[in-house]
Design an enzyme around this catalytic site. Sequence first.
Site, PDB file in Angstrom:
ATOM      1  N   GLU A 225       0.787  -1.429  -0.081  1.00  0.00           N
ATOM      2  CA  GLU A 225       0.012  -0.047   0.115  1.00  0.00           C
ATOM      3  C   GLU A 225       0.915   1.282   0.066  1.00  0.00           C
ATOM      4  OE1 GLU A 225      -0.445  -2.698   1.887  1.00  0.00           O
ATOM      5  OE2 GLU A 225      -2.701  -3.193   1.593  1.00  0.00           O
TER       6      GLU A 225
ATOM      7  N   PHE B 209     -11.460  -7.217  13.586  1.00  0.00           N
ATOM      8  CA  PHE B 209     -10.456  -7.908  12.622  1.00  0.00           C
ATOM      9  C   PHE B 209     -10.125  -6.941  11.574  1.00  0.00           C
ATOM     10  CE2 PHE B 209      -9.155  -9.907   8.854  1.00  0.00           C
ATOM     11  CZ  PHE B 209      -7.996 -10.603   9.255  1.00  0.00           C
ATOM     12  N   GLN B 210      -8.756  -6.523  11.387  1.00  0.00           N
ATOM     13  CA  GLN B 210      -8.469  -5.760  10.498  1.00  0.00           C
ATOM     14  C   GLN B 210      -8.839  -4.232  10.881  1.00  0.00           C
ATOM     15  OE1 GLN B 210      -8.376  -7.139   6.638  1.00  0.00           O
ATOM     16  NE2 GLN B 210      -6.196  -7.809   6.928  1.00  0.00           N
TER      17      GLN B 210
ATOM     18  N   LYS C 152     -17.680  -1.008   5.796  1.00  0.00           N
ATOM     19  CA  LYS C 152     -18.207  -1.863   4.722  1.00  0.00           C
ATOM     20  C   LYS C 152     -19.679  -2.057   4.546  1.00  0.00           C
ATOM     21  CE  LYS C 152     -17.695  -6.595   3.701  1.00  0.00           C
ATOM     22  NZ  LYS C 152     -16.844  -7.619   3.362  1.00  0.00           N
TER      23      LYS C 152
ATOM     24  N   MET D 212      24.256   8.579   2.729  1.00  0.00           N
ATOM     25  CA  MET D 212      24.349  10.065   3.195  1.00  0.00           C
ATOM     26  C   MET D 212      24.483   9.923   4.813  1.00  0.00           C
ATOM     27  SD  MET D 212      23.776  13.331   2.752  1.00  0.00           S
ATOM     28  CE  MET D 212      22.970  14.014   1.276  1.00  0.00           C
TER      29      MET D 212
END
Lengths: 158, 564
Positions: free
Chosen positions: B50, B112-113, B162, B478
């Site tokens: 993502e 969940f999630q 949802k 760096m």
Amino acid sequence: MRHTISVLVENEFGVLSRVSGLFSGRGFNIESLCVAETMDAQVSRMTIVTSGNDQIIEQILKQLNKLIPVLKVIDFTGVDTVDRELVLVKVNADGDGKQEVLRLVDIFRARIVDVAPRCYTIEMTGGEGKVLAFLQMLRPMGIREIVRTGKIAVSRGM
Amino acid sequence: MQMTGAEIFVKALADLGVDVVFGYPGGATINIYDALFKNVKVRHMLCRHEQGAVHMADGYARASGRTGVCLVTSGPGATNTVTGLATAYMDSIPIVVFTGQVPTLLIGNDAFQEADIVGISRPCTKHNYLVKETKDLARIIKESFYIASTGRPGPVLVDMPKDVLIASARYELPKEASLRGYRPTYEGHQRQVESAVRLLLSRERPVVYAGGGIILSNASGELAELSGALSLPVTTTLMGMGAFPGSDPLSLGMLGMHGTYAANMAISHSDVILAVGARFDDRVTGKVSEFAPHAKIIHVDIDPTSIQKNVRVDIPIVGDVKDVLRKMIKLVKGKKEATAFRGKTAAWRGQIASWAKTHPLTYKPSKGKIKPQYVVEQIHKLTKGKAIIATEVGQNQMWAAQFYNYEQPRTFLSSGGLGTMGYGLPAAIGAQVAMPGRLVVDIAGDGSIQMNIQELATAVQYRVPVKVVILNNGSLGMVRQWQELFFDGNYSQTCLPRIPDFVKLAEAYGAKGFRATKPEEVPEVLRKGFAADGPVLIDVITDPGEMVYPMVPAGAGLTEMLLV
């Protein structure tokens, strides 16, 4: 320097966390914060007492204005205002102290709102100086608990 | 017409002209994916992480000027977007990230999630929404694009439970978004502009300090016109690379920590600075108390919070830089004051030219080892300066900024504010999707590229022909440079012993891999790599000891530069 800032916001989910998160995320101070609906149920007013130098206050005002649900920001510094705070104090009240507490309640035009065998609960409203003085006078009696609303303010006149 | 939330989502995107969505499916967004399956207008590109999806939307937006769109699921899908959101927020890039959320009734139950992504993303988005009812979805989508792309642009997140996606409502997409608490100021105050011009013309040593705001506002033409009318020298920030043509004799290149000697000296000795669309970042100012001690400062920015934040400004102007520059041009163009001003500032330009001549950007060429600056120069030569360059973060980013002469806006894509390693490859893919005909090159380091290397799979799957050039110094260059200069050469945890074999890795992904190990191989390997079809990864083995110069050490004033 201390500033009292009045913020009109959309009365919607999450707006308080946007404002408080702005202060914590940018390291600004909140001394007190009051929030409730206005005449228009879709708008809430937050009264925030904060402190900082001119540059910090300028940033606070600008950053608040930048939040999308914020409708208006007013800094009351230099504006003639009426400001009040409500305090609830539980104070020891037995023996000789009882009379002294009653006298102070009378002098400060406070009210006793709950009585227990050795303790009074007092309601008091006033400006910053009066609240401070009242609490100072009560301290020798033995304060058990203080609950304060934080300051609210409105500009004088029209 | 009644539609499900998922259908409303897809139709609203189509109606808003969204041609591509970068995303990754999951349980909370599965209804949208079903609706997308049946729609032909909105194309979805499946990323591999993502974070990659958000950077692609970001690269798409930077290269094209259109708002980038990303769609992910709830919980880990949403939390993986946070770095991408923060990257876009710091650089003011218009993107909209849509996240799935657990059903409304489960919110707050540690379902969940589930993650409170609205809470998590609040400080790294311009605004965010939790959609509570299906009937609000179309309006919120309209508002989110409006907020992302107007005023000072930035990322907006829309969290969609949802059940909101499953329930039905009438589809009504508002024609205009209207938010009473959001009214950006576009027009600069005329009298402020007049005072600014008066101040500018009254001084002898002017510099324009131009930032990413010029690019966001599509004001490069106006900047060039004003600079030309008054012969104003222009230095740009990292975010402003390409806002002013690098080949223009009035261009001083980049200023700040790794800026040019001429730019930093000019700022430090100037008596008036016209700051446009820039925000006086600490990497630009160095020690603030020593920044531009002799200069009066005019600051033009669309975001009032940027003004008076880090430095005291003499003339603030809130407004779109394009509008303000146009007003300034109108006040000076063809006027005799302009001619007089050009005359009296000639000596100053001579001084700047001599700084540029004594200390140009340079490096010590080597016969045996490949110098990274040489590679960037060769990329410039080969692409005739016409490629879109994305970068990772660190030395590769600074060399890409210093040694590729940017002529056009939207050709340098880099995470300037947040400094996000792993930005370049997905951003390059997003840019290539937006600009199919252009050559897009990611100038990478061997450290950064590994932070989102999985997106090579996305490039291969969709035949996105990005070219990745890894300046492979076998170290986190760096940080190594700082250790070399300030920590007695203790290379603590900065050695990456050339793992993995990038050529084999490219091949494993189905991309083409090339390698150069000697300086004389570089031009030919680059030529072959850029000419090859599809995604290409070119591994260039560079000198690990090479450092980025000039360098203003952290906390020092801009004149205290370490030079080659």
